[in-house]
Design a protein around this motif. Structure first.
Motif, PDB file in Angstrom:
ATOM      1  N   ARG A   1       0.822  -1.211   0.000  1.00 21.78           N
ATOM      2  CA  ARG A   1       0.000   0.000   0.000  1.00 21.78           C
ATOM      3  C   ARG A   1       0.859   1.265   0.000  1.00 21.78           C
ATOM      4  NH1 ARG A   1      -5.124  -0.360   0.122  1.00 21.78           N
ATOM      5  NH2 ARG A   1      -5.377   1.793   0.785  1.00 21.78           N
ATOM      6  N   PRO A   2       1.686   1.430  -1.027  1.00 19.16           N
ATOM      7  CA  PRO A   2       2.481   2.659  -1.114  1.00 19.16           C
ATOM      8  C   PRO A   2       1.583   3.865  -1.335  1.00 19.16           C
ATOM      9  CG  PRO A   2       2.579   1.468  -3.177  1.00 19.16           C
ATOM     10  CD  PRO A   2       1.840   0.572  -2.217  1.00 19.16           C
ATOM     11  N   GLN A   3       2.134   5.039  -1.098  1.00 19.71           N
ATOM     12  CA  GLN A   3       1.362   6.248  -1.347  1.00 19.71           C
ATOM     13  C   GLN A   3       1.054   6.402  -2.830  1.00 19.71           C
ATOM     14  OE1 GLN A   3       2.010  11.024  -0.796  1.00 19.71           O
ATOM     15  NE2 GLN A   3       2.498   9.699   0.926  1.00 19.71           N
ATOM     16  N   CYS A   4       1.965   5.919  -3.677  1.00 21.68           N
ATOM     17  CA  CYS A   4       1.755   5.967  -5.122  1.00 21.68           C
ATOM     18  C   CYS A   4       2.724   4.998  -5.791  1.00 21.68           C
ATOM     19  CB  CYS A   4       1.949   7.379  -5.676  1.00 21.68           C
ATOM     20  SG  CYS A   4       3.462   8.190  -5.108  1.00 21.68           S
ATOM     21  N   VAL A   5       2.419   4.638  -7.036  1.00 23.67           N
ATOM     22  CA  VAL A   5       3.246   3.719  -7.821  1.00 23.67           C
ATOM     23  C   VAL A   5       3.685   4.417  -9.100  1.00 23.67           C
ATOM     24  CG1 VAL A   5       3.209   1.605  -9.220  1.00 23.67           C
ATOM     25  CG2 VAL A   5       2.231   1.586  -6.920  1.00 23.67           C
ATOM     26  N   LEU A   6       4.976   4.311  -9.398  1.00 18.90           N
ATOM     27  CA  LEU A   6       5.525   4.803 -10.663  1.00 18.90           C
ATOM     28  C   LEU A   6       6.011   3.585 -11.434  1.00 18.90           C
ATOM     29  CD1 LEU A   6       6.399   6.990 -12.598  1.00 18.90           C
ATOM     30  CD2 LEU A   6       8.422   7.388 -11.202  1.00 18.90           C
ATOM     31  N   ALA A   7       5.295   3.239 -12.493  1.00 20.65           N
ATOM     32  CA  ALA A   7       5.576   2.028 -13.255  1.00 20.65           C
ATOM     33  C   ALA A   7       6.317   2.380 -14.542  1.00 20.65           C
ATOM     34  CB  ALA A   7       4.284   1.300 -13.595  1.00 20.65           C
ATOM     35  N   VAL A   8       7.482   1.803 -14.734  1.00 18.31           N
ATOM     36  CA  VAL A   8       8.279   2.085 -15.919  1.00 18.31           C
ATOM     37  C   VAL A   8       7.771   1.243 -17.093  1.00 18.31           C
ATOM     38  CG1 VAL A   8      10.592   2.023 -16.928  1.00 18.31           C
ATOM     39  CG2 VAL A   8      10.291   2.697 -14.534  1.00 18.31           C
ATOM     40  N   ALA A   9       7.348   1.897 -18.131  1.00 20.40           N
ATOM     41  CA  ALA A   9       6.996   1.323 -19.437  1.00 20.40           C
ATOM     42  C   ALA A   9       5.581   0.784 -19.554  1.00 20.40           C
ATOM     43  CB  ALA A   9       7.995   0.242 -19.859  1.00 20.40           C
ATOM     44  N   HIS A  10       5.059   0.085 -18.517  1.00 26.56           N
ATOM     45  CA  HIS A  10       3.792  -0.602 -18.782  1.00 26.56           C
ATOM     46  C   HIS A  10       3.021  -0.894 -17.507  1.00 26.56           C
ATOM     47  CE1 HIS A  10       0.932  -3.075 -20.934  1.00 26.56           C
ATOM     48  NE2 HIS A  10       1.163  -4.085 -20.126  1.00 26.56           N
ATOM     49  N   LEU A  11       1.697  -0.778 -17.599  1.00 24.35           N
ATOM     50  CA  LEU A  11       0.749  -1.278 -16.613  1.00 24.35           C
ATOM     51  C   LEU A  11      -0.412  -1.884 -17.396  1.00 24.35           C
ATOM     52  CD1 LEU A  11       0.278   1.368 -13.753  1.00 24.35           C
ATOM     53  CD2 LEU A  11       0.918  -1.018 -13.474  1.00 24.35           C
TER      54      LEU A  11
ATOM     55  N   GLU B   1      -0.456   2.391 -26.181  1.00 26.23           N
ATOM     56  CA  GLU B   1      -1.453   3.451 -26.058  1.00 26.23           C
ATOM     57  C   GLU B   1      -2.216   3.271 -24.752  1.00 26.23           C
ATOM     58  OE1 GLU B   1      -2.070   5.990 -27.935  1.00 26.23           O
ATOM     59  OE2 GLU B   1      -1.131   5.579 -29.879  1.00 26.23           O
ATOM     60  N   LEU B   2      -2.439   4.370 -24.031  1.00 20.31           N
ATOM     61  CA  LEU B   2      -3.139   4.327 -22.758  1.00 20.31           C
ATOM     62  C   LEU B   2      -4.479   5.041 -22.873  1.00 20.31           C
ATOM     63  CD1 LEU B   2      -0.171   5.265 -20.399  1.00 20.31           C
ATOM     64  CD2 LEU B   2      -1.189   2.995 -20.659  1.00 20.31           C
ATOM     65  N   PRO B   3      -5.469   4.649 -22.063  1.00 19.52           N
ATOM     66  CA  PRO B   3      -6.708   5.428 -22.009  1.00 19.52           C
ATOM     67  C   PRO B   3      -6.399   6.873 -21.628  1.00 19.52           C
ATOM     68  CG  PRO B   3      -6.976   3.322 -20.885  1.00 19.52           C
ATOM     69  CD  PRO B   3      -5.514   3.444 -21.212  1.00 19.52           C
ATOM     70  N   SER B   4      -7.249   7.794 -22.054  1.00 25.06           N
ATOM     71  CA  SER B   4      -6.958   9.217 -21.896  1.00 25.06           C
ATOM     72  C   SER B   4      -6.846   9.659 -20.445  1.00 25.06           C
ATOM     73  CB  SER B   4      -8.045  10.050 -22.595  1.00 25.06           C
ATOM     74  OG  SER B   4      -9.325   9.757 -22.036  1.00 25.06           O
TER      75      SER B   4
ATOM     76  N   GLU C   1       7.702  -3.023 -33.630  1.00 26.62           N
ATOM     77  CA  GLU C   1       6.598  -2.186 -34.102  1.00 26.62           C
ATOM     78  C   GLU C   1       5.482  -2.040 -33.083  1.00 26.62           C
ATOM     79  OE1 GLU C   1       5.751  -2.359 -38.526  1.00 26.62           O
ATOM     80  OE2 GLU C   1       6.722  -4.305 -38.234  1.00 26.62           O
ATOM     81  N   HIS C   2       5.369  -2.973 -32.120  1.00 24.44           N
ATOM     82  CA  HIS C   2       4.300  -2.888 -31.132  1.00 24.44           C
ATOM     83  C   HIS C   2       4.642  -1.920 -29.997  1.00 24.44           C
ATOM     84  CE1 HIS C   2       7.033  -5.846 -29.289  1.00 24.44           C
ATOM     85  NE2 HIS C   2       6.542  -5.432 -28.139  1.00 24.44           N
ATOM     86  N   VAL C   3       5.887  -1.445 -29.946  1.00 26.26           N
ATOM     87  CA  VAL C   3       6.308  -0.539 -28.873  1.00 26.26           C
ATOM     88  C   VAL C   3       6.006   0.902 -29.298  1.00 26.26           C
ATOM     89  CG1 VAL C   3       8.241   0.284 -27.484  1.00 26.26           C
ATOM     90  CG2 VAL C   3       8.070  -2.139 -28.074  1.00 26.26           C
ATOM     91  N   LEU C   4       5.224   1.598 -28.492  1.00 29.49           N
ATOM     92  CA  LEU C   4       4.711   2.915 -28.847  1.00 29.49           C
ATOM     93  C   LEU C   4       5.815   3.905 -29.199  1.00 29.49           C
ATOM     94  CD1 LEU C   4       2.174   4.722 -29.020  1.00 29.49           C
ATOM     95  CD2 LEU C   4       2.528   5.263 -26.594  1.00 29.49           C
TER      96      LEU C   4
END
Length: 341
Positions: A122-132, A155-158, A193-196
């Motif tokens: 339960r961190p205060q926040c998560v910083l994820a490198v490259a992908h979630l 591509e991520l949701p807006s 090609e699949h890498v944004l």
């Protein structure tokens, strides 16, 4: 966060965002939008979700209910990027008196236990490198753990917060630099090609060619993994063409090192016979012979911006921008020269 329905039996089902979403027949992100007062939800759906929130006495978790720690999650800690990213994150975290936990492969679907550890802390926040993944984002949202994606590969949701770099502009700048030096046969070793970010760099390359009045020759475009070995294999193919390129733009610096190796084995001198541009500006770029001209991706600055955004979200703030792109720049060294020099 309220763990039982208002006035209910303590043994009853915990009230989470996931529970509210299931009861309302909507997605977890929809409930999150209602809780945080964001747009994109119809009035009818908003009223239904708000009614359930009131009925069950749901309360959004506060920063005080989460540990005073930012979780920085890598897929690959051996990446040459990692040190620069960690340096930028710690710089900001120290200023905010926030601890930093670094984990590897926590977002790897084949290692669910590591990801479970990340969530359970339960961190205060998560910083994820490259992908979630969608599932990972939903789980964090259900646990009221804010997150930011660093340099997303898809591509991520807006409404998903992220920090990236101007990859398209970087690709265009690299190509225009080579064209301005008089090169007309400019090859591109692209990434997967699949890498944004790789797609954006290659699109920038095509735009740079078009802006310089040059055609995009399919024979001069190859896609390969972002490794030195793959760069070597792709460059060997390109440099053995009957009408070989006089310049190569590689999707990252490691591929560019492979281009150096291929040129040496074929007997070409850099930059007299072949100009080379990379992307990233890793420390090795100025150590090779000749030092590599490259597009600088400001990893440390990106990490600072991503950490500030993650901390703001962890405190319950709603920053004006949920998506940030930091500018790339051209670093000219000795691996490029005018055609014919």
């Amino acid at each position: 966060m309220a763990e039982t329905p208002h006035g209910g039996d303590p043994s009853s089902r915990p009230v989470t965002i996931a529970y509210i979403a299931e009861s309302a027949g909507v997605s977890i992100p929809t409930v999150s939008k209602v809780i945080n007062g964001r747009s994109g939800v119809s009035a009818t759906t908003r009223a239904r979700v708000e009614g359930l929130i009131y009925e069950h006495g749901y309360r959004k978790a506060t920063a005080g209910q989460r540990r005073n720690v930012l979780e920085l999650v890598f897929r690959d800690l051996e990446s040459m990027w990692a040190v620069e990213i960690i340096r930028g994150v710690k710089q900001v975290a120290r200023r905010h008196r926030l601890g930093v936990t670094v984990s590897e492969s926590g977002l790897d679907e084949s290692d669910e236990s590591t990801w479970d550890d990340t969530v359970s802390r339960r961190p205060q926040c998560v910083l994820a490198v490259a992908h979630l993944s969608d599932a990972e984002r939903e789980e964090l949202t259900a646990k009221d753990i804010p997150f930011v994606v660093f340099d997303p590969t898809v591509e991520l949701p807006s409404d998903v917060p992220f920090v990236g770099a101007t990859n398209w502009t970087g690709g265009r700048t690299a190509t225009r630099h080579l064209a301005d030096l008089g090169h007309r046969r400019i090859a591109m070793i692209g990434g997967p090609e699949h890498v944004l970010c790789c797609r954006a760099r290659q699109d920038g390359y095509r735009a740079g060619l078009a802006a310089s009045g040059l055609p995009a020759d399919p024979d001069l475009i190859l896609n390969a993994p972002l490794t030195r070995e793959a760069g070597f294999a792709a460059a060997t193919r390109l440099l053995r063409l009957p009408d070989r390129p006089t310049a190569v733009f590689a999707a990252n610096d490691l591929q560019a090192l492979g281009v150096y190796q291929a040129a040496r084995e074929i007997g070409l001198a850099i930059p007299a016979d072949l100009s080379v541009v990379g992307f990233d500006d890793l420390p090795v770029a100025e150590l090779v012979d000749p030092p590599l001209t490259t597009i600088r991706q400001p990893l440390s600055e990106m990490a600072v911006a991503a950490t500030e955004l993650a901390i703001a979200l962890g405190r319950g703030e709603q920053p004006p921008q949920r998506g940030v792109e930091i500018a790339t720049t051209l670093t000219i060294r000795s691996s490029t020269a005018p055609l014919g020099d």
